[in-house]
Design a protein around this motif. Structure first.
Motif, PDB file in Angstrom:
ATOM      1  N   THR A  47     -18.731 -36.952  72.641  1.00  0.00           N
ATOM      2  CA  THR A  47     -17.551 -36.242  72.249  1.00  0.00           C
ATOM      3  C   THR A  47     -16.516 -36.271  73.076  1.00  0.00           C
ATOM      4  OG1 THR A  47     -18.799 -34.195  73.066  1.00  0.00           O
ATOM      5  CG2 THR A  47     -19.412 -35.009  70.741  1.00  0.00           C
ATOM      6  N   SER A  76     -29.736 -35.632  73.529  1.00  0.00           N
ATOM      7  CA  SER A  76     -28.193 -35.774  73.873  1.00  0.00           C
ATOM      8  C   SER A  76     -28.131 -34.842  75.499  1.00  0.00           C
ATOM      9  CB  SER A  76     -27.460 -34.835  73.123  1.00  0.00           C
ATOM     10  OG  SER A  76     -27.897 -33.774  72.821  1.00  0.00           O
ATOM     11  N   TYR A  95     -24.555 -38.865  73.464  1.00  0.00           N
ATOM     12  CA  TYR A  95     -25.876 -38.840  72.522  1.00  0.00           C
ATOM     13  C   TYR A  95     -26.776 -40.132  73.031  1.00  0.00           C
ATOM     14  CZ  TYR A  95     -23.891 -35.377  69.687  1.00  0.00           C
ATOM     15  OH  TYR A  95     -23.514 -34.210  69.048  1.00  0.00           O
ATOM     16  N   THR A 134     -20.540 -33.760  74.964  1.00  0.00           N
ATOM     17  CA  THR A 134     -22.263 -34.249  74.505  1.00  0.00           C
ATOM     18  C   THR A 134     -22.187 -35.692  74.580  1.00  0.00           C
ATOM     19  OG1 THR A 134     -22.038 -32.227  73.164  1.00  0.00           O
ATOM     20  CG2 THR A 134     -23.608 -34.043  72.498  1.00  0.00           C
ATOM     21  N   TYR A 150     -16.228 -38.445  63.750  1.00  0.00           N
ATOM     22  CA  TYR A 150     -17.693 -38.133  63.074  1.00  0.00           C
ATOM     23  C   TYR A 150     -17.671 -38.538  61.716  1.00  0.00           C
ATOM     24  CZ  TYR A 150     -21.217 -34.583  61.241  1.00  0.00           C
ATOM     25  OH  TYR A 150     -21.869 -34.086  60.656  1.00  0.00           O
ATOM     26  N   ASP A 193     -25.656 -38.208  59.656  1.00  0.00           N
ATOM     27  CA  ASP A 193     -24.527 -37.870  60.245  1.00  0.00           C
ATOM     28  C   ASP A 193     -24.612 -38.784  61.649  1.00  0.00           C
ATOM     29  OD1 ASP A 193     -23.682 -35.076  59.348  1.00  0.00           O
ATOM     30  OD2 ASP A 193     -25.557 -34.683  59.419  1.00  0.00           O
ATOM     31  N   SER A 232     -26.814 -28.751  66.479  1.00  0.00           N
ATOM     32  CA  SER A 232     -26.754 -29.457  67.620  1.00  0.00           C
ATOM     33  C   SER A 232     -27.601 -29.105  68.933  1.00  0.00           C
ATOM     34  CB  SER A 232     -25.168 -28.908  68.310  1.00  0.00           C
ATOM     35  OG  SER A 232     -25.252 -27.832  68.471  1.00  0.00           O
ATOM     36  N   TYR A 245     -22.539 -38.584  65.058  1.00  0.00           N
ATOM     37  CA  TYR A 245     -21.940 -37.631  65.503  1.00  0.00           C
ATOM     38  C   TYR A 245     -20.760 -37.952  66.631  1.00  0.00           C
ATOM     39  CZ  TYR A 245     -26.401 -34.886  64.742  1.00  0.00           C
ATOM     40  OH  TYR A 245     -27.278 -34.058  64.040  1.00  0.00           O
ATOM     41  N   GLN A 297     -19.890 -38.410  58.323  1.00  0.00           N
ATOM     42  CA  GLN A 297     -21.126 -37.919  57.224  1.00  0.00           C
ATOM     43  C   GLN A 297     -21.299 -38.595  56.029  1.00  0.00           C
ATOM     44  OE1 GLN A 297     -21.022 -33.744  55.287  1.00  0.00           O
ATOM     45  NE2 GLN A 297     -22.537 -33.185  56.955  1.00  0.00           N
ATOM     46  N   GLN A 321     -27.735 -41.271  68.112  1.00  0.00           N
ATOM     47  CA  GLN A 321     -26.341 -41.134  67.775  1.00  0.00           C
ATOM     48  C   GLN A 321     -25.998 -40.715  66.241  1.00  0.00           C
ATOM     49  OE1 GLN A 321     -23.888 -44.273  69.113  1.00  0.00           O
ATOM     50  NE2 GLN A 321     -22.035 -43.515  68.016  1.00  0.00           N
ATOM     51  N   GLU A 322     -27.016 -41.215  65.563  1.00  0.00           N
ATOM     52  CA  GLU A 322     -26.902 -41.102  64.190  1.00  0.00           C
ATOM     53  C   GLU A 322     -28.425 -40.417  63.785  1.00  0.00           C
ATOM     54  OE1 GLU A 322     -25.750 -43.103  59.753  1.00  0.00           O
ATOM     55  OE2 GLU A 322     -26.109 -44.302  61.686  1.00  0.00           O
ATOM     56  N   GLU A 380     -30.863 -31.267  69.141  1.00  0.00           N
ATOM     57  CA  GLU A 380     -30.787 -32.672  69.646  1.00  0.00           C
ATOM     58  C   GLU A 380     -30.926 -32.819  71.183  1.00  0.00           C
ATOM     59  OE1 GLU A 380     -29.892 -35.722  67.873  1.00  0.00           O
ATOM     60  OE2 GLU A 380     -30.777 -34.174  66.670  1.00  0.00           O
TER      61      GLU A 380
END
Length: 983
Positions: free
Chosen positions: A325, A507, A370, A368, A282, A317, A500, A319, A284, A375-376, A503
């Motif tokens: 994930t 997602s 995306y 999850t 992840y 972000d 989350s 993710y 940020q 994805q970002e 999304e």
């Protein structure tokens, strides 16, 4: 009371070093300054005891445990009641799995999931602390930091009236090994709960100061800041750890779900701690650009300031690595418990979560994925402000300060509209009732907007202050102001948007449902034992997931027979309140104080300080309607009605929420029954207030001594913590009470950060020996006793209030937020027992083990008898028959400090000894040696209510951990030595 040296603390090694340099590079025109600091730290974590599967349990042999386990594939229904057959098979012996006689509570080897066996293989060969089934493993691991930072400055004097400067700074916090603060799992990889990270900070500031004339000056500032924080899933480094290597299929083709070790959770009693990595992968990146210009004008008795500020705030972000994930697999006792009744309800004290795991019987699971375009995400905020201020010297004794600031903080928007939200007034295309998913931007399901939240334009901040001199030694000061802060839906803060739940559509969060009560959602088992268990696909046979994006407002509609894939996903949607989402945290502050010069060097101040905060975002569900909670007035229907399948006949209003609804009555009574959950994302309705008496005494440097003494007596109250319900509580619903409560009022209490008393004293003293002092003429005195400085910091503070909550088994009323216990009727006196916190605890304690970090578990310092649960209490408004009314009440204890319970206060003493050595004539080169000691008296702070403390105090009723100290909250005595040259 146990002494610090009775506890084992692993060794720590730290080195800190650096250099600074500064000076002119063009005389009287250009000046430079630079510094570099390095920090190296390594340590071994304190030994931690936890539960891991025994050798017998790894083989499916649970004969040593009291809970009987049952085969879910044998579930049958006879006479309207379900039942299962208990497992029986060849037991474990030191010779291997299944080499002993057939024994009850043993899973036959052929029925064990090969996937489960593969995932547990890395426990082979570990050293057990004990041979028992619980607390049988002790682990620790190495961790450390490799940090650096640098700050550099360039000053340019263009003229006597015009100056510019540039500041450049950067730093990195590089982790060596896993993070050293986690306590979730300390087993070997891949079970270790860990990730690696190396955040980098960069700052650049440009300043320009221009003196227009002797009374007028302009100050211009432009700053850029960036925080880039990547973290990594450490199990991706070994392909053998991958979920696909274990045989799990039907996962996304890329990302952590197929390529990482799964996160494996066990929800039973005395089951192993969670396995697998911290999510990781992840990134940020936070970028802040700030432009500010001030004009200062001195005119007669007025000193005026005018200015404005504009900010560009970005939160970007990424993710998940390659779009997904890690896979999460959760196992519960339900799948191997005995069942009974027409609903196949699990029987108490039966079943084991680890037994369910060995079958591959998954209770719930998700990951999850995306969409490539999402994805970002990038959050954007563009706040601005203008302000004016005047310091007006009305008389030689009276100065008045008056100002006004106008802040405009537009709410969150995503730079490319990659988010969705619940439109509470839009008709759902599947169910027909209100509440549908909507997407930012334009299009078929777009809202033609960048954000559903409204900008608030009335954040006016007046400031008024006054100072009046009563003679030459006394001053009275008073002030009042309103201030606005970043937070909530405006400019980020603690609320990270898009969350989350925002999304959805961008997602996919597949969470396969159970096909029936107490049955697994699906099996992870690639054996040929039988057709029921033989299923290697995530989600079960025929289960499929539609990859995002899914631009349809029906997405995540679940409780309807009309809902089909890809819309039938049991995910929580997010509600963004148009009004409160655009409100900024607002603070109203006031103070009144008197300052007195006691001597020519000592000043004393006494002040009253007050503050109120509004539009704060609570941590719990503060609004039941928008949080999709069950209104507690419906608890009067009783458990038999609320838990029954909804029909028009058993609904209070005689109708289903929509014709295709297919769930229970308690779900049907929610505001948005088509969704499994709604998050009121920016419910900025919280309030807090603070009132304090503050005393201060300061001595400026005199005869080598300077000191400061501060004492605060305060009270902090808020309603921004947890909530038992976001609705008003009708009379009779609160346990053992006939009082009705307005919304959120019962959960307004002392803040968890309330510390009534806080004392801090600091001092620095230059010893009066050597040059210019005693012994000036003696070379020996100058050499040995001169140049020494002694400093100290002493702090003493009260303990934080304890927030006691109820365990899951102590609350049975549906729809509650935080489960709260009940004050035991007739109980009087203190809820504390066994003396002071930590009293009687020694290295060996009373438990007979040798692990110093768990010895305190032998003693409870809170009396469990002070609390009871609501499960046996009846709702007086309920008219149902039998036991249906029992447990249909809400716990009545205070949110914080019931019975006045607080964690232990603490005191701390830090000291410093410094010596300056002159190495060159005229004192042009000096060497400074410094020795610092932290927690100088080696005092133990046993546990703490603070979430930032290493030790903690068990706060859950119905658990043997209530009132148990899990460790110390402070560090032991630590020494630090430093030396540096100046020239």
């Amino acid at each position: 009371v146990a002494k610090q040296n009775e506890f084992y603390k692993p060794p720590e090694h730290m080195n800190e070093y650096g250099m600074t340099i500064g000076g002119p590079i063009w005389k009287n025109k250009i000046f430079v300054f630079g510094n570099y600091m390095g920090f190296r730290f390594s340590a071994l974590t304190a030994p931690q005891t936890e539960t891991i599967p025994t050798q017998a349990e790894l083989c499916g042999d649970f004969s040593a445990l009291p809970n009987p386990i049952y085969d879910p594939t044998t579930q049958t229904e006879t006479g309207g009641s379900y039942s299962r057959t208990q497992f029986s098979g060849p037991s474990w012996t030191p010779s291997g799995c299944g080499t002993g006689p057939v024994t009850a509570n043993v899973i036959p080897q052929a029925e064990l999931s090969p996937i489960a066996k593969y995932l547990q293989q890395y426990w082979a060969g570990v050293d057990y602390l004990t041979s028992g089934p619980t607390n049988n493993y002790q682990g620790s691991y190495n961790y450390g930091l490799n940090n650096w930072s640098t700050t550099n400055r360039l000053d340019v004097d263009l003229s006597q009236r015009h100056k510019m400067s540039v500041i450049l700074a950067a730093g990195r916090q590089g982790l060596i090994g896993p993070a050293g603060s986690q306590t979730t799992q300390v087993g070997p990889l891949p079970y270790l709960y860990s990730k690696t990270y190396a955040p980098v900070t960069r700052v650049a500031v440009f300043q320009d100061t221009f003196l227009i004339n002797s009374n007028l000056v302009n100050q211009f500032n432009y700053g850029i800041g960036q925080y880039h924080a990547p973290d990594n899933n450490i199990t991706l480094l070994n392909k053998a750890f991958a979920a696909t290597a274990a045989g799990i299929t039907n996962l996304p083709s890329t990302g952590q779900a197929p390529n990482s070790f799964p996160i494996v959770k066990f929800s039973g009693t005395d089951d192993p701690a969670q396995w697998g990595p911290n999510t990781g992968q992840y990134v940020q990146s936070t970028n802040t650009d700030s432009l500010k210009d001030n004009v200062q004008w001195v005119h007669g008795k007025h000193s005026l300031t005018f200015g404005g500020q504009f900010e560009w705030l970005e939160f970007n972000d990424l993710y998940a690595y390659q779009g997904s994930t890690p896979l999460t697999l959760s196992f519960a006792v339900t799948e191997t418990a005995q069942v009974s009744g027409g609903s196949a309800a699990p029987t108490k004290n039966t079943g084991l979560a680890y037994a369910s795991y060995l079958l591959g019987a998954v209770d719930s699971s998700s990951y999850t994925e995306y969409a490539p375009i999402a994805q970002e995400t990038g959050s954007r905020y563009h706040p601005f402000a203008v302000y004016a201020n005047d310091d007006w010297k009305l008389t030689p004794r009276l100065t008045v300060n008056a100002g006004l600031r106008w802040d405009v903080m537009p709410p969150f928007r995503e730079v490319e509209n990659r988010f969705s939200f619940l439109n509470a007034t839009m008709a759902n295309p599947v169910t027909g009732n209100n509440g549908a998913l909507q997407f930012a931007g334009s299009g078929t399901d777009g809202c033609n907007c960048r954000t559903p939240m409204n900008t608030y334009y009335k954040d006016w901040g007046p400031r008024l202050g006054a100072a009046y001199a009563l003679g030459d030694k006394t001053v009275i000061r008073a002030a009042y102001g309103i201030y606005y802060a970043h937070g909530g839906g405006t400019s980020g803060g603690a609320t990270t948007l898009p969350a989350s739940g925002m999304e959805l559509g961008f997602s996919a969060v597949p969470n396969p449902p159970s096909p029936g009560d107490s049955l697994p959602a699906f099996y992870l088992n690639n054996s040929n034992y039988n057709s029921t268990l033989s299923n290697t696909n995530f989600g079960g046979a025929g289960y499929s997931v539609t990859a995002p994006p899914i631009y349809n407002s029906a997405y995540a509609t679940y409780y309807s027979t009309a809902a089909v894939a890809p819309y039938k996903i049991s995910s929580t949607v997010s509600y963004l309140d148009p009004k409160y989402g655009g409100r900024t945290p607002t603070f109203e502050g006031w103070s009144f104080g008197l300052q007195r010069l006691l001597t020519k060097d000592i000043t004393a101040t006494v002040s009253y300080v007050g503050n109120q905060g509004h539009f704060l975002v609570p941590s719990g569900v503060a609004r039941g309607y928008w949080g999709n909670q069950l209104d507690p007035m419906y608890l009067a229907l009783g458990s038999s009605v609320l838990g029954a399948t909804a029909t028009a006949a058993n609904m209070p209003n005689g109708a289903l929420p929509y014709s295709t609804f297919n769930n229970k009555v308690d779900q049907a009574l929610l505001t948005f029954p088509q969704y499994s959950g709604v998050t009121d994302q920016v419910a900025a309705v919280g309030n807090a207030n603070y009132n304090a008496l503050q005393l201060s005494m300061v001595e400026r440097l005199s005869h080598g001594l300077t000191f400061m003494l501060n004492y605060t007596y305060s009270k902090t109250i808020d309603d921004i913590g947890t909530f038992r319900t976001g609705y008003a509580i009708p009379a009779g619903v609160l346990a053992n009470s006939t009082k009705a409560w307005p919304i959120d009022r019962i959960d307004r209490s002392r803040s968890v950060q309330d510390q009534p008393q806080n004392l801090v004293a600091t001092s620095t003293y230059d010893l009066p020996f050597g040059k210019g002092h005693w012994g000036d003429g003696n070379a020996i005195v100058r050499a040995l006793a001169g140049g020494w400085r002694v400093s100290d910091i002493v702090s003493v503070f009260s303990g934080d209030p304890l927030a006691i909550v109820g365990g899951s088994s102590t609350c049975t009323a549906p729809g509650q937020g935080t489960c709260m216990p009940v004050y035991t009727p007739g109980y009087t006196g203190s809820a504390r027992q066994n003396g002071g916190w930590g009293h009687g605890a020694t290295r060996n304690g009373n438990s007979g083990t040798v692990n110093p970090m768990t010895e305190l578990s032998a003693m409870q310092y809170i009396n469990p008898a002070a609390f009871s649960n609501a499960t046996s209490l009846s709702n007086p408004n309920c008219t149902a028959s039998g036991t249906a009314c029992e447990g249909m009440v809400i716990g009545n204890t205070a949110r914080t400090a019931p019975y006045g319970l607080r964690g232990p206060g603490n005191y701390n003493i830090d000291g410093d000894l410094r010596r300056t050595f002159d190495l060159w004539k005229n004192e042009r080169v000096k060497f400074i040696f410094e020795a610092s000691v932290f927690n100088a008296v080696n005092h133990v702070w046993f546990g703490s209510a603070s979430s930032t403390a290493d030790g903690s105090i068990g706060s859950t009723t119905g658990s043997s951990s209530l009132g148990v100290i899990t460790g110390q909250a402070n560090s032991p005595r630590q020494w630090q030595f430093a030396g540096h040259f100046t020239f």
